[in-house]
Every structure is written in structure tokens, then in C-alpha cells.
Design a protein around this motif. Sequence first.
Motif, mmCIF file in Angstrom:
data_model
loop_
_atom_site.group_PDB
_atom_site.id
_atom_site.type_symbol
_atom_site.label_atom_id
_atom_site.label_comp_id
_atom_site.label_asym_id
_atom_site.label_seq_id
_atom_site.Cartn_x
_atom_site.Cartn_y
_atom_site.Cartn_z
ATOM 1 N N LYS A 39 9.130 1.588 8.597
ATOM 2 C CA LYS A 39 9.613 1.077 9.893
ATOM 3 C C LYS A 39 8.470 0.527 10.732
ATOM 4 C CE LYS A 39 13.897 2.571 9.391
ATOM 5 N NZ LYS A 39 13.907 2.682 7.933
ATOM 6 N N GLU A 40 8.806 -0.391 11.632
ATOM 7 C CA GLU A 40 7.809 -0.835 12.595
ATOM 8 C C GLU A 40 8.021 -0.080 13.901
ATOM 9 O OE1 GLU A 40 7.006 -4.965 13.026
ATOM 10 O OE2 GLU A 40 5.963 -4.664 14.920
ATOM 11 N N GLY A 41 7.073 0.813 14.211
ATOM 12 C CA GLY A 41 7.135 1.506 15.490
ATOM 13 C C GLY A 41 6.294 0.780 16.519
ATOM 14 N N CYS A 42 5.054 0.475 16.137
ATOM 15 C CA CYS A 42 4.114 -0.116 17.097
ATOM 16 C C CYS A 42 3.564 -1.457 16.637
ATOM 17 C CB CYS A 42 2.963 0.859 17.339
ATOM 18 S SG CYS A 42 1.967 1.157 15.852
ATOM 19 N N GLY A 43 3.369 -1.595 15.326
ATOM 20 C CA GLY A 43 2.778 -2.830 14.797
ATOM 21 C C GLY A 43 1.272 -2.913 15.009
ATOM 22 N N GLY A 45 -0.942 -0.003 14.176
ATOM 23 C CA GLY A 45 -1.674 1.071 13.498
ATOM 24 C C GLY A 45 -1.719 2.385 14.247
ATOM 25 N N ASP A 46 -0.847 2.575 15.229
ATOM 26 C CA ASP A 46 -0.929 3.797 16.048
ATOM 27 C C ASP A 46 0.123 4.852 15.730
ATOM 28 O OD1 ASP A 46 -3.108 2.988 17.745
ATOM 29 O OD2 ASP A 46 -1.736 1.518 18.596
ATOM 30 N N CYS A 47 1.249 4.478 15.113
ATOM 31 C CA CYS A 47 2.356 5.438 15.031
ATOM 32 C C CYS A 47 2.635 5.988 13.632
ATOM 33 C CB CYS A 47 3.635 4.804 15.574
ATOM 34 S SG CYS A 47 4.390 3.590 14.454
ATOM 35 N N GLY A 48 2.212 5.294 12.578
ATOM 36 C CA GLY A 48 2.414 5.778 11.214
ATOM 37 C C GLY A 48 3.808 5.558 10.644
ATOM 38 N N ALA A 49 4.722 4.945 11.400
ATOM 39 C CA ALA A 49 6.091 4.758 10.900
ATOM 40 C C ALA A 49 6.145 3.818 9.691
ATOM 41 C CB ALA A 49 6.982 4.217 12.018
ATOM 42 N N CYS A 50 5.113 3.016 9.531
ATOM 43 C CA CYS A 50 5.092 2.013 8.458
ATOM 44 C C CYS A 50 4.306 2.501 7.251
ATOM 45 C CB CYS A 50 4.446 0.741 8.988
ATOM 46 S SG CYS A 50 2.725 1.052 9.449
ATOM 47 N N CYS A 60 -1.396 2.008 6.749
ATOM 48 C CA CYS A 60 -0.368 1.484 7.645
ATOM 49 C C CYS A 60 -0.024 0.078 7.151
ATOM 50 C CB CYS A 60 -0.899 1.393 9.078
ATOM 51 S SG CYS A 60 -1.222 2.985 9.820
ATOM 52 N N CYS A 62 1.516 -2.123 8.524
ATOM 53 C CA CYS A 62 1.423 -3.140 9.578
ATOM 54 C C CYS A 62 -0.004 -3.648 9.753
ATOM 55 C CB CYS A 62 1.943 -2.605 10.916
ATOM 56 S SG CYS A 62 0.891 -1.326 11.653
HETATM 57 FE FE1 FES Z 1 3.007 1.798 13.922
HETATM 58 FE FE2 FES Z 1 2.312 0.526 11.672
HETATM 59 S S1 FES Z 1 4.114 0.270 12.844
HETATM 60 S S2 FES Z 1 1.293 2.185 12.620
#
Ligand code: FES
Length: 177
Positions: A39-43, A45-50, A60, A62
Amino acid sequence: MAGVHVSTTINGDPVEFVCQPAEVLLDVLRNRVGLTGAKEGCGTGDCGACSVTLDGRLVCACLVLGAEADGRAITTVEGLASGGRLHPLQEKFIEHAALQCGVCTPGFLVAAKALLDRNPDPTVEQIRYALAGNLCRCTGYDKIVRAVQAAAAELATDAAQAGKSGKSKKTRKQTAA
Ligand code: FES
Ligand code: FES
């Protein structure tokens, strides 16, 4: 702009795609390959969803270009289940209610799998450290940590049983010889 032809392996299968030079792996996976688990949470590199692994290393998606995947092996959350059975991490996340909205969950699962692959018996501190780059805003982290501990225990039991049955097969073979 000319597209880049990329040959890669995704979740064990050879996959080829053409992407733009500046297109990130996350967009390639989701929009070109049809794997929407990451998933894209932040785009940024901060959230790890990707999170996915690239040649076994947690990244990451993204922050990686699709073109960088050429000749390399990617594992996404879709690659965790096998033979129609969820991975123990997935089962334990469900059992321990370690997810709510689920946007962060694919990243947690991939990061936890990368941890257990290199350290099958992590301490709570090691689990928290390994998952520090994954943010969740729904569950709190305790249930996630408990789910990873439970999955590690189940994987250890499975490995011990596989070891035992391998040994008894060997013993039978030796007896027959
Ligand atoms: Fe958040 Fe990649 S979308 S770290
Ligand atoms: Fe919603 Fe983690 S379950 S952000």
C-alpha cells in the motif's frame, strides 16, 4: 519517454514489465503487475506500508525504482501464503486481532517475515526494533508483537516436527538398507 524493459521474479514467478524510468516499484506492482497488496501510506519512505523484499532485503517499494528490479527477486505480501494456506504470520495476525483498517498490515507482514527469516526466535525488543519502520494508527503495537511471537512459536514447532519426521524417514530407510 522510452519505457524500460524489466525482467524480474515476483513471488517465485518470472515477470516482465515495461515501466517509465522514474516510476517507483510500488506503482509498478500495483498498476502494471496487478499486485495491490503493498500500500501507499506516505510515498516518502516513512510508514512501511509499501514494504516488499528485494533479493531477500526489506525495502520500501515507494523508494525503489521499478527499473532497479531488473534481474532481481521480489517478494510481496501476496507471496506469503502457499498451497492455499495462509502463512502462520497471517493466521496469527487474525487470531490476535493485530489489524483493523489493514492498510499497514501488508507491510507489517512482509517486515515480520523478513525478521523471522533471519532470526526465527526474536525477543520482544528485536521484534519492536525490526518493525520500527512500520507505522500503524489503528491497533497499537502490542497485538502485532504478540502475533509475531505466536507465529515464531508455530514456525518453530513446525520445523521441529518436520525435523522429527525427516529423522524417522531416515531411520526407516537405514533399517531397510
Ligand atoms: Fe510509506 Fe512507502 S508508502 S514508506
Ligand atoms: Fe490501520 Fe494499521 S490497522 S493503520
